[in-house]
Design a protein around this motif. Structure first.
Motif, short mmCIF file in Angstrom:
data_model
loop_
_atom_site.label_atom_id
_atom_site.label_comp_id
_atom_site.label_asym_id
_atom_site.label_seq_id
_atom_site.Cartn_x
_atom_site.Cartn_y
_atom_site.Cartn_z
N GLN A 17 -25.01 -25.38 27.00
CA GLN A 17 -23.79 -26.20 27.07
C GLN A 17 -23.76 -27.01 28.36
O GLN A 17 -23.38 -28.19 28.35
CB GLN A 17 -22.55 -25.30 26.99
CG GLN A 17 -22.28 -24.74 25.61
CD GLN A 17 -21.61 -25.75 24.70
OE1 GLN A 17 -21.29 -26.86 25.10
NE2 GLN A 17 -21.38 -25.36 23.46
N LEU A 18 -24.17 -26.40 29.47
CA LEU A 18 -24.20 -27.11 30.74
C LEU A 18 -25.16 -28.29 30.65
O LEU A 18 -24.84 -29.40 31.08
CB LEU A 18 -24.63 -26.16 31.87
CG LEU A 18 -24.81 -26.80 33.26
CD1 LEU A 18 -23.50 -27.42 33.73
CD2 LEU A 18 -25.31 -25.76 34.26
N ALA A 19 -26.33 -28.05 30.09
CA ALA A 19 -27.31 -29.13 29.94
C ALA A 19 -26.78 -30.24 29.05
O ALA A 19 -26.94 -31.43 29.36
CB ALA A 19 -28.62 -28.57 29.39
N GLU A 20 -26.16 -29.86 27.95
CA GLU A 20 -25.62 -30.88 27.04
C GLU A 20 -24.51 -31.68 27.70
O GLU A 20 -24.40 -32.90 27.50
CB GLU A 20 -25.12 -30.24 25.76
CG GLU A 20 -26.24 -29.75 24.85
CD GLU A 20 -25.73 -29.15 23.56
OE1 GLU A 20 -26.35 -29.39 22.51
OE2 GLU A 20 -24.71 -28.42 23.59
N ASN A 21 -23.68 -31.03 28.49
CA ASN A 21 -22.62 -31.74 29.21
C ASN A 21 -23.22 -32.77 30.16
O ASN A 21 -22.72 -33.89 30.27
CB ASN A 21 -21.74 -30.76 29.99
CG ASN A 21 -20.85 -29.94 29.10
OD1 ASN A 21 -20.59 -30.31 27.94
ND2 ASN A 21 -20.36 -28.82 29.60
N LEU A 22 -24.28 -32.38 30.85
CA LEU A 22 -24.92 -33.31 31.79
C LEU A 22 -25.61 -34.46 31.05
O LEU A 22 -25.50 -35.62 31.43
CB LEU A 22 -25.94 -32.57 32.66
CG LEU A 22 -25.34 -31.59 33.68
CD1 LEU A 22 -26.44 -30.76 34.31
CD2 LEU A 22 -24.57 -32.34 34.75
N LEU A 23 -26.32 -34.12 29.98
CA LEU A 23 -27.03 -35.15 29.23
C LEU A 23 -26.09 -36.08 28.49
O LEU A 23 -26.47 -37.21 28.15
CB LEU A 23 -28.01 -34.49 28.25
CG LEU A 23 -29.19 -33.77 28.90
CD1 LEU A 23 -29.91 -32.89 27.88
CD2 LEU A 23 -30.17 -34.76 29.52
N SER A 24 -24.86 -35.63 28.22
CA SER A 24 -23.89 -36.48 27.52
C SER A 24 -23.51 -37.70 28.36
O SER A 24 -22.94 -38.66 27.84
CB SER A 24 -22.63 -35.69 27.16
OG SER A 24 -21.90 -35.34 28.33
#
Length: 269
Positions: free
Chosen positions: A143-150
């Protein structure tokens, strides 16, 4: 969104076009510049003006390290961060061709690693990134990675790392296919007597608008194609050429993506 990073920090290893696009998105979304450490031997003037920790001593235990260096720089750059391996610092890679196993070999087998492949529309916040984590990544880490990549567009999770080569061939290399389509359309318009400027303007706007319509519409691309194809009209005449089973788009695109997938596998071997 940034609470963990604000408290522990984020390290950005390499800040070229992709790293800069991501950093710009994070800062606009409220990530404090003071929470970001950047290691880059040739920082841009833009980067120097952002107020991040640039080429300074790194934090003791950052929440995440984003690896955004070119593949040929990986052997020199990655070992510098080995002290973060086998801990709870997440390594998020946007570097092409470097496998999860390579990160585990260099940093330690227990290191949480996420491999991802963005594409160049990330520069305008319209990218799409496929990602996959190793067995040491939990849901919170993803989730952290997806938040950053978003910050640079959409994200999709892969079922296994073996899909990465096909994703690279589809979305990683895919923008080049679309750019070539624009070139080819513009050249075809010139062949019919249009000026280069007018033909290019028509090609760019047509491809850009159709792509946006395909993404935003509730209808499938197949249905959208049918909607614009009148029986025995101009579109049908063109599609009979483009959809030919032996020399049309389907076979060309299948062969192109297959060639790119094979090359991706070779580069990652």
């Amino acid at each position: 969104m940034f609470d963990t990073i604000k408290s522990r920090g984020l390290v950005l290893l390499g800040c070229g076009k992709m790293g800069s696009a991501m950093l710009e998105g994070w800062l606009k979304q409220g990530l404090p510049a003071a929470s970001v450490w950047v290691k880059d031997p040739f920082p841009s003037d833009w980067l120097k003006a952002q107020g991040v920790h640039l080429n300074e001593a790194l934090p003791e235990s950052p929440a995440l390290v984003l690896v955004a260096v070119k593949p040929q720089m990986m052997e020199e750059a990655l070992p510098v961060l080995k002290t973060y391996g086998n801990g709870d610092t997440i390594f998020l890679s946007v570097a092409a061709g470097t496998t999860i196993a390579h990160y585990e070999n260099v940093l330690g087998a227990q290191t949480p690693v996420i491999r991802s492949i963005p594409n160049t529309p990330a520069a305008i916040g319209r990218g799409i990134t496929g990602l996959i984590g190793n067995s040491h990544i939990d849901e919170a880490g993803l989730q952290l990675a997806e938040n950053l990549l978003s910050a640079i567009g959409q994200t999709v999770r892969l079922d296994n790392e073996g899909q990465m080569d096909a994703v690279t061939a589809m979305s990683g290399s895919g923008p080049a296919y679309v750019f070539h389509l624009i070139e080819a359309m513009a050249a075809a318009g010139e062949a019919q007597g249009l000026s280069p400027e007018l033909s290019m303007a028509l090609a760019k706007a047509t491809v850009g608008g159709a792509g946006q319509l395909a993404e935003d519409s509730a209808e499938t691309p197949t249905q959208l194609r049918i909607n614009v194809t009148s029986p025995n009209g101009t579109t049908q005449a063109a599609l009979e050429v483009l959809m030919d089973d032996t020399r049309g788009f389907p076979v060309l695109m299948r062969d192109a993506v297959d060639a790119a997938t094979k090359r991706s596998k070779e580069l990652g071997a």
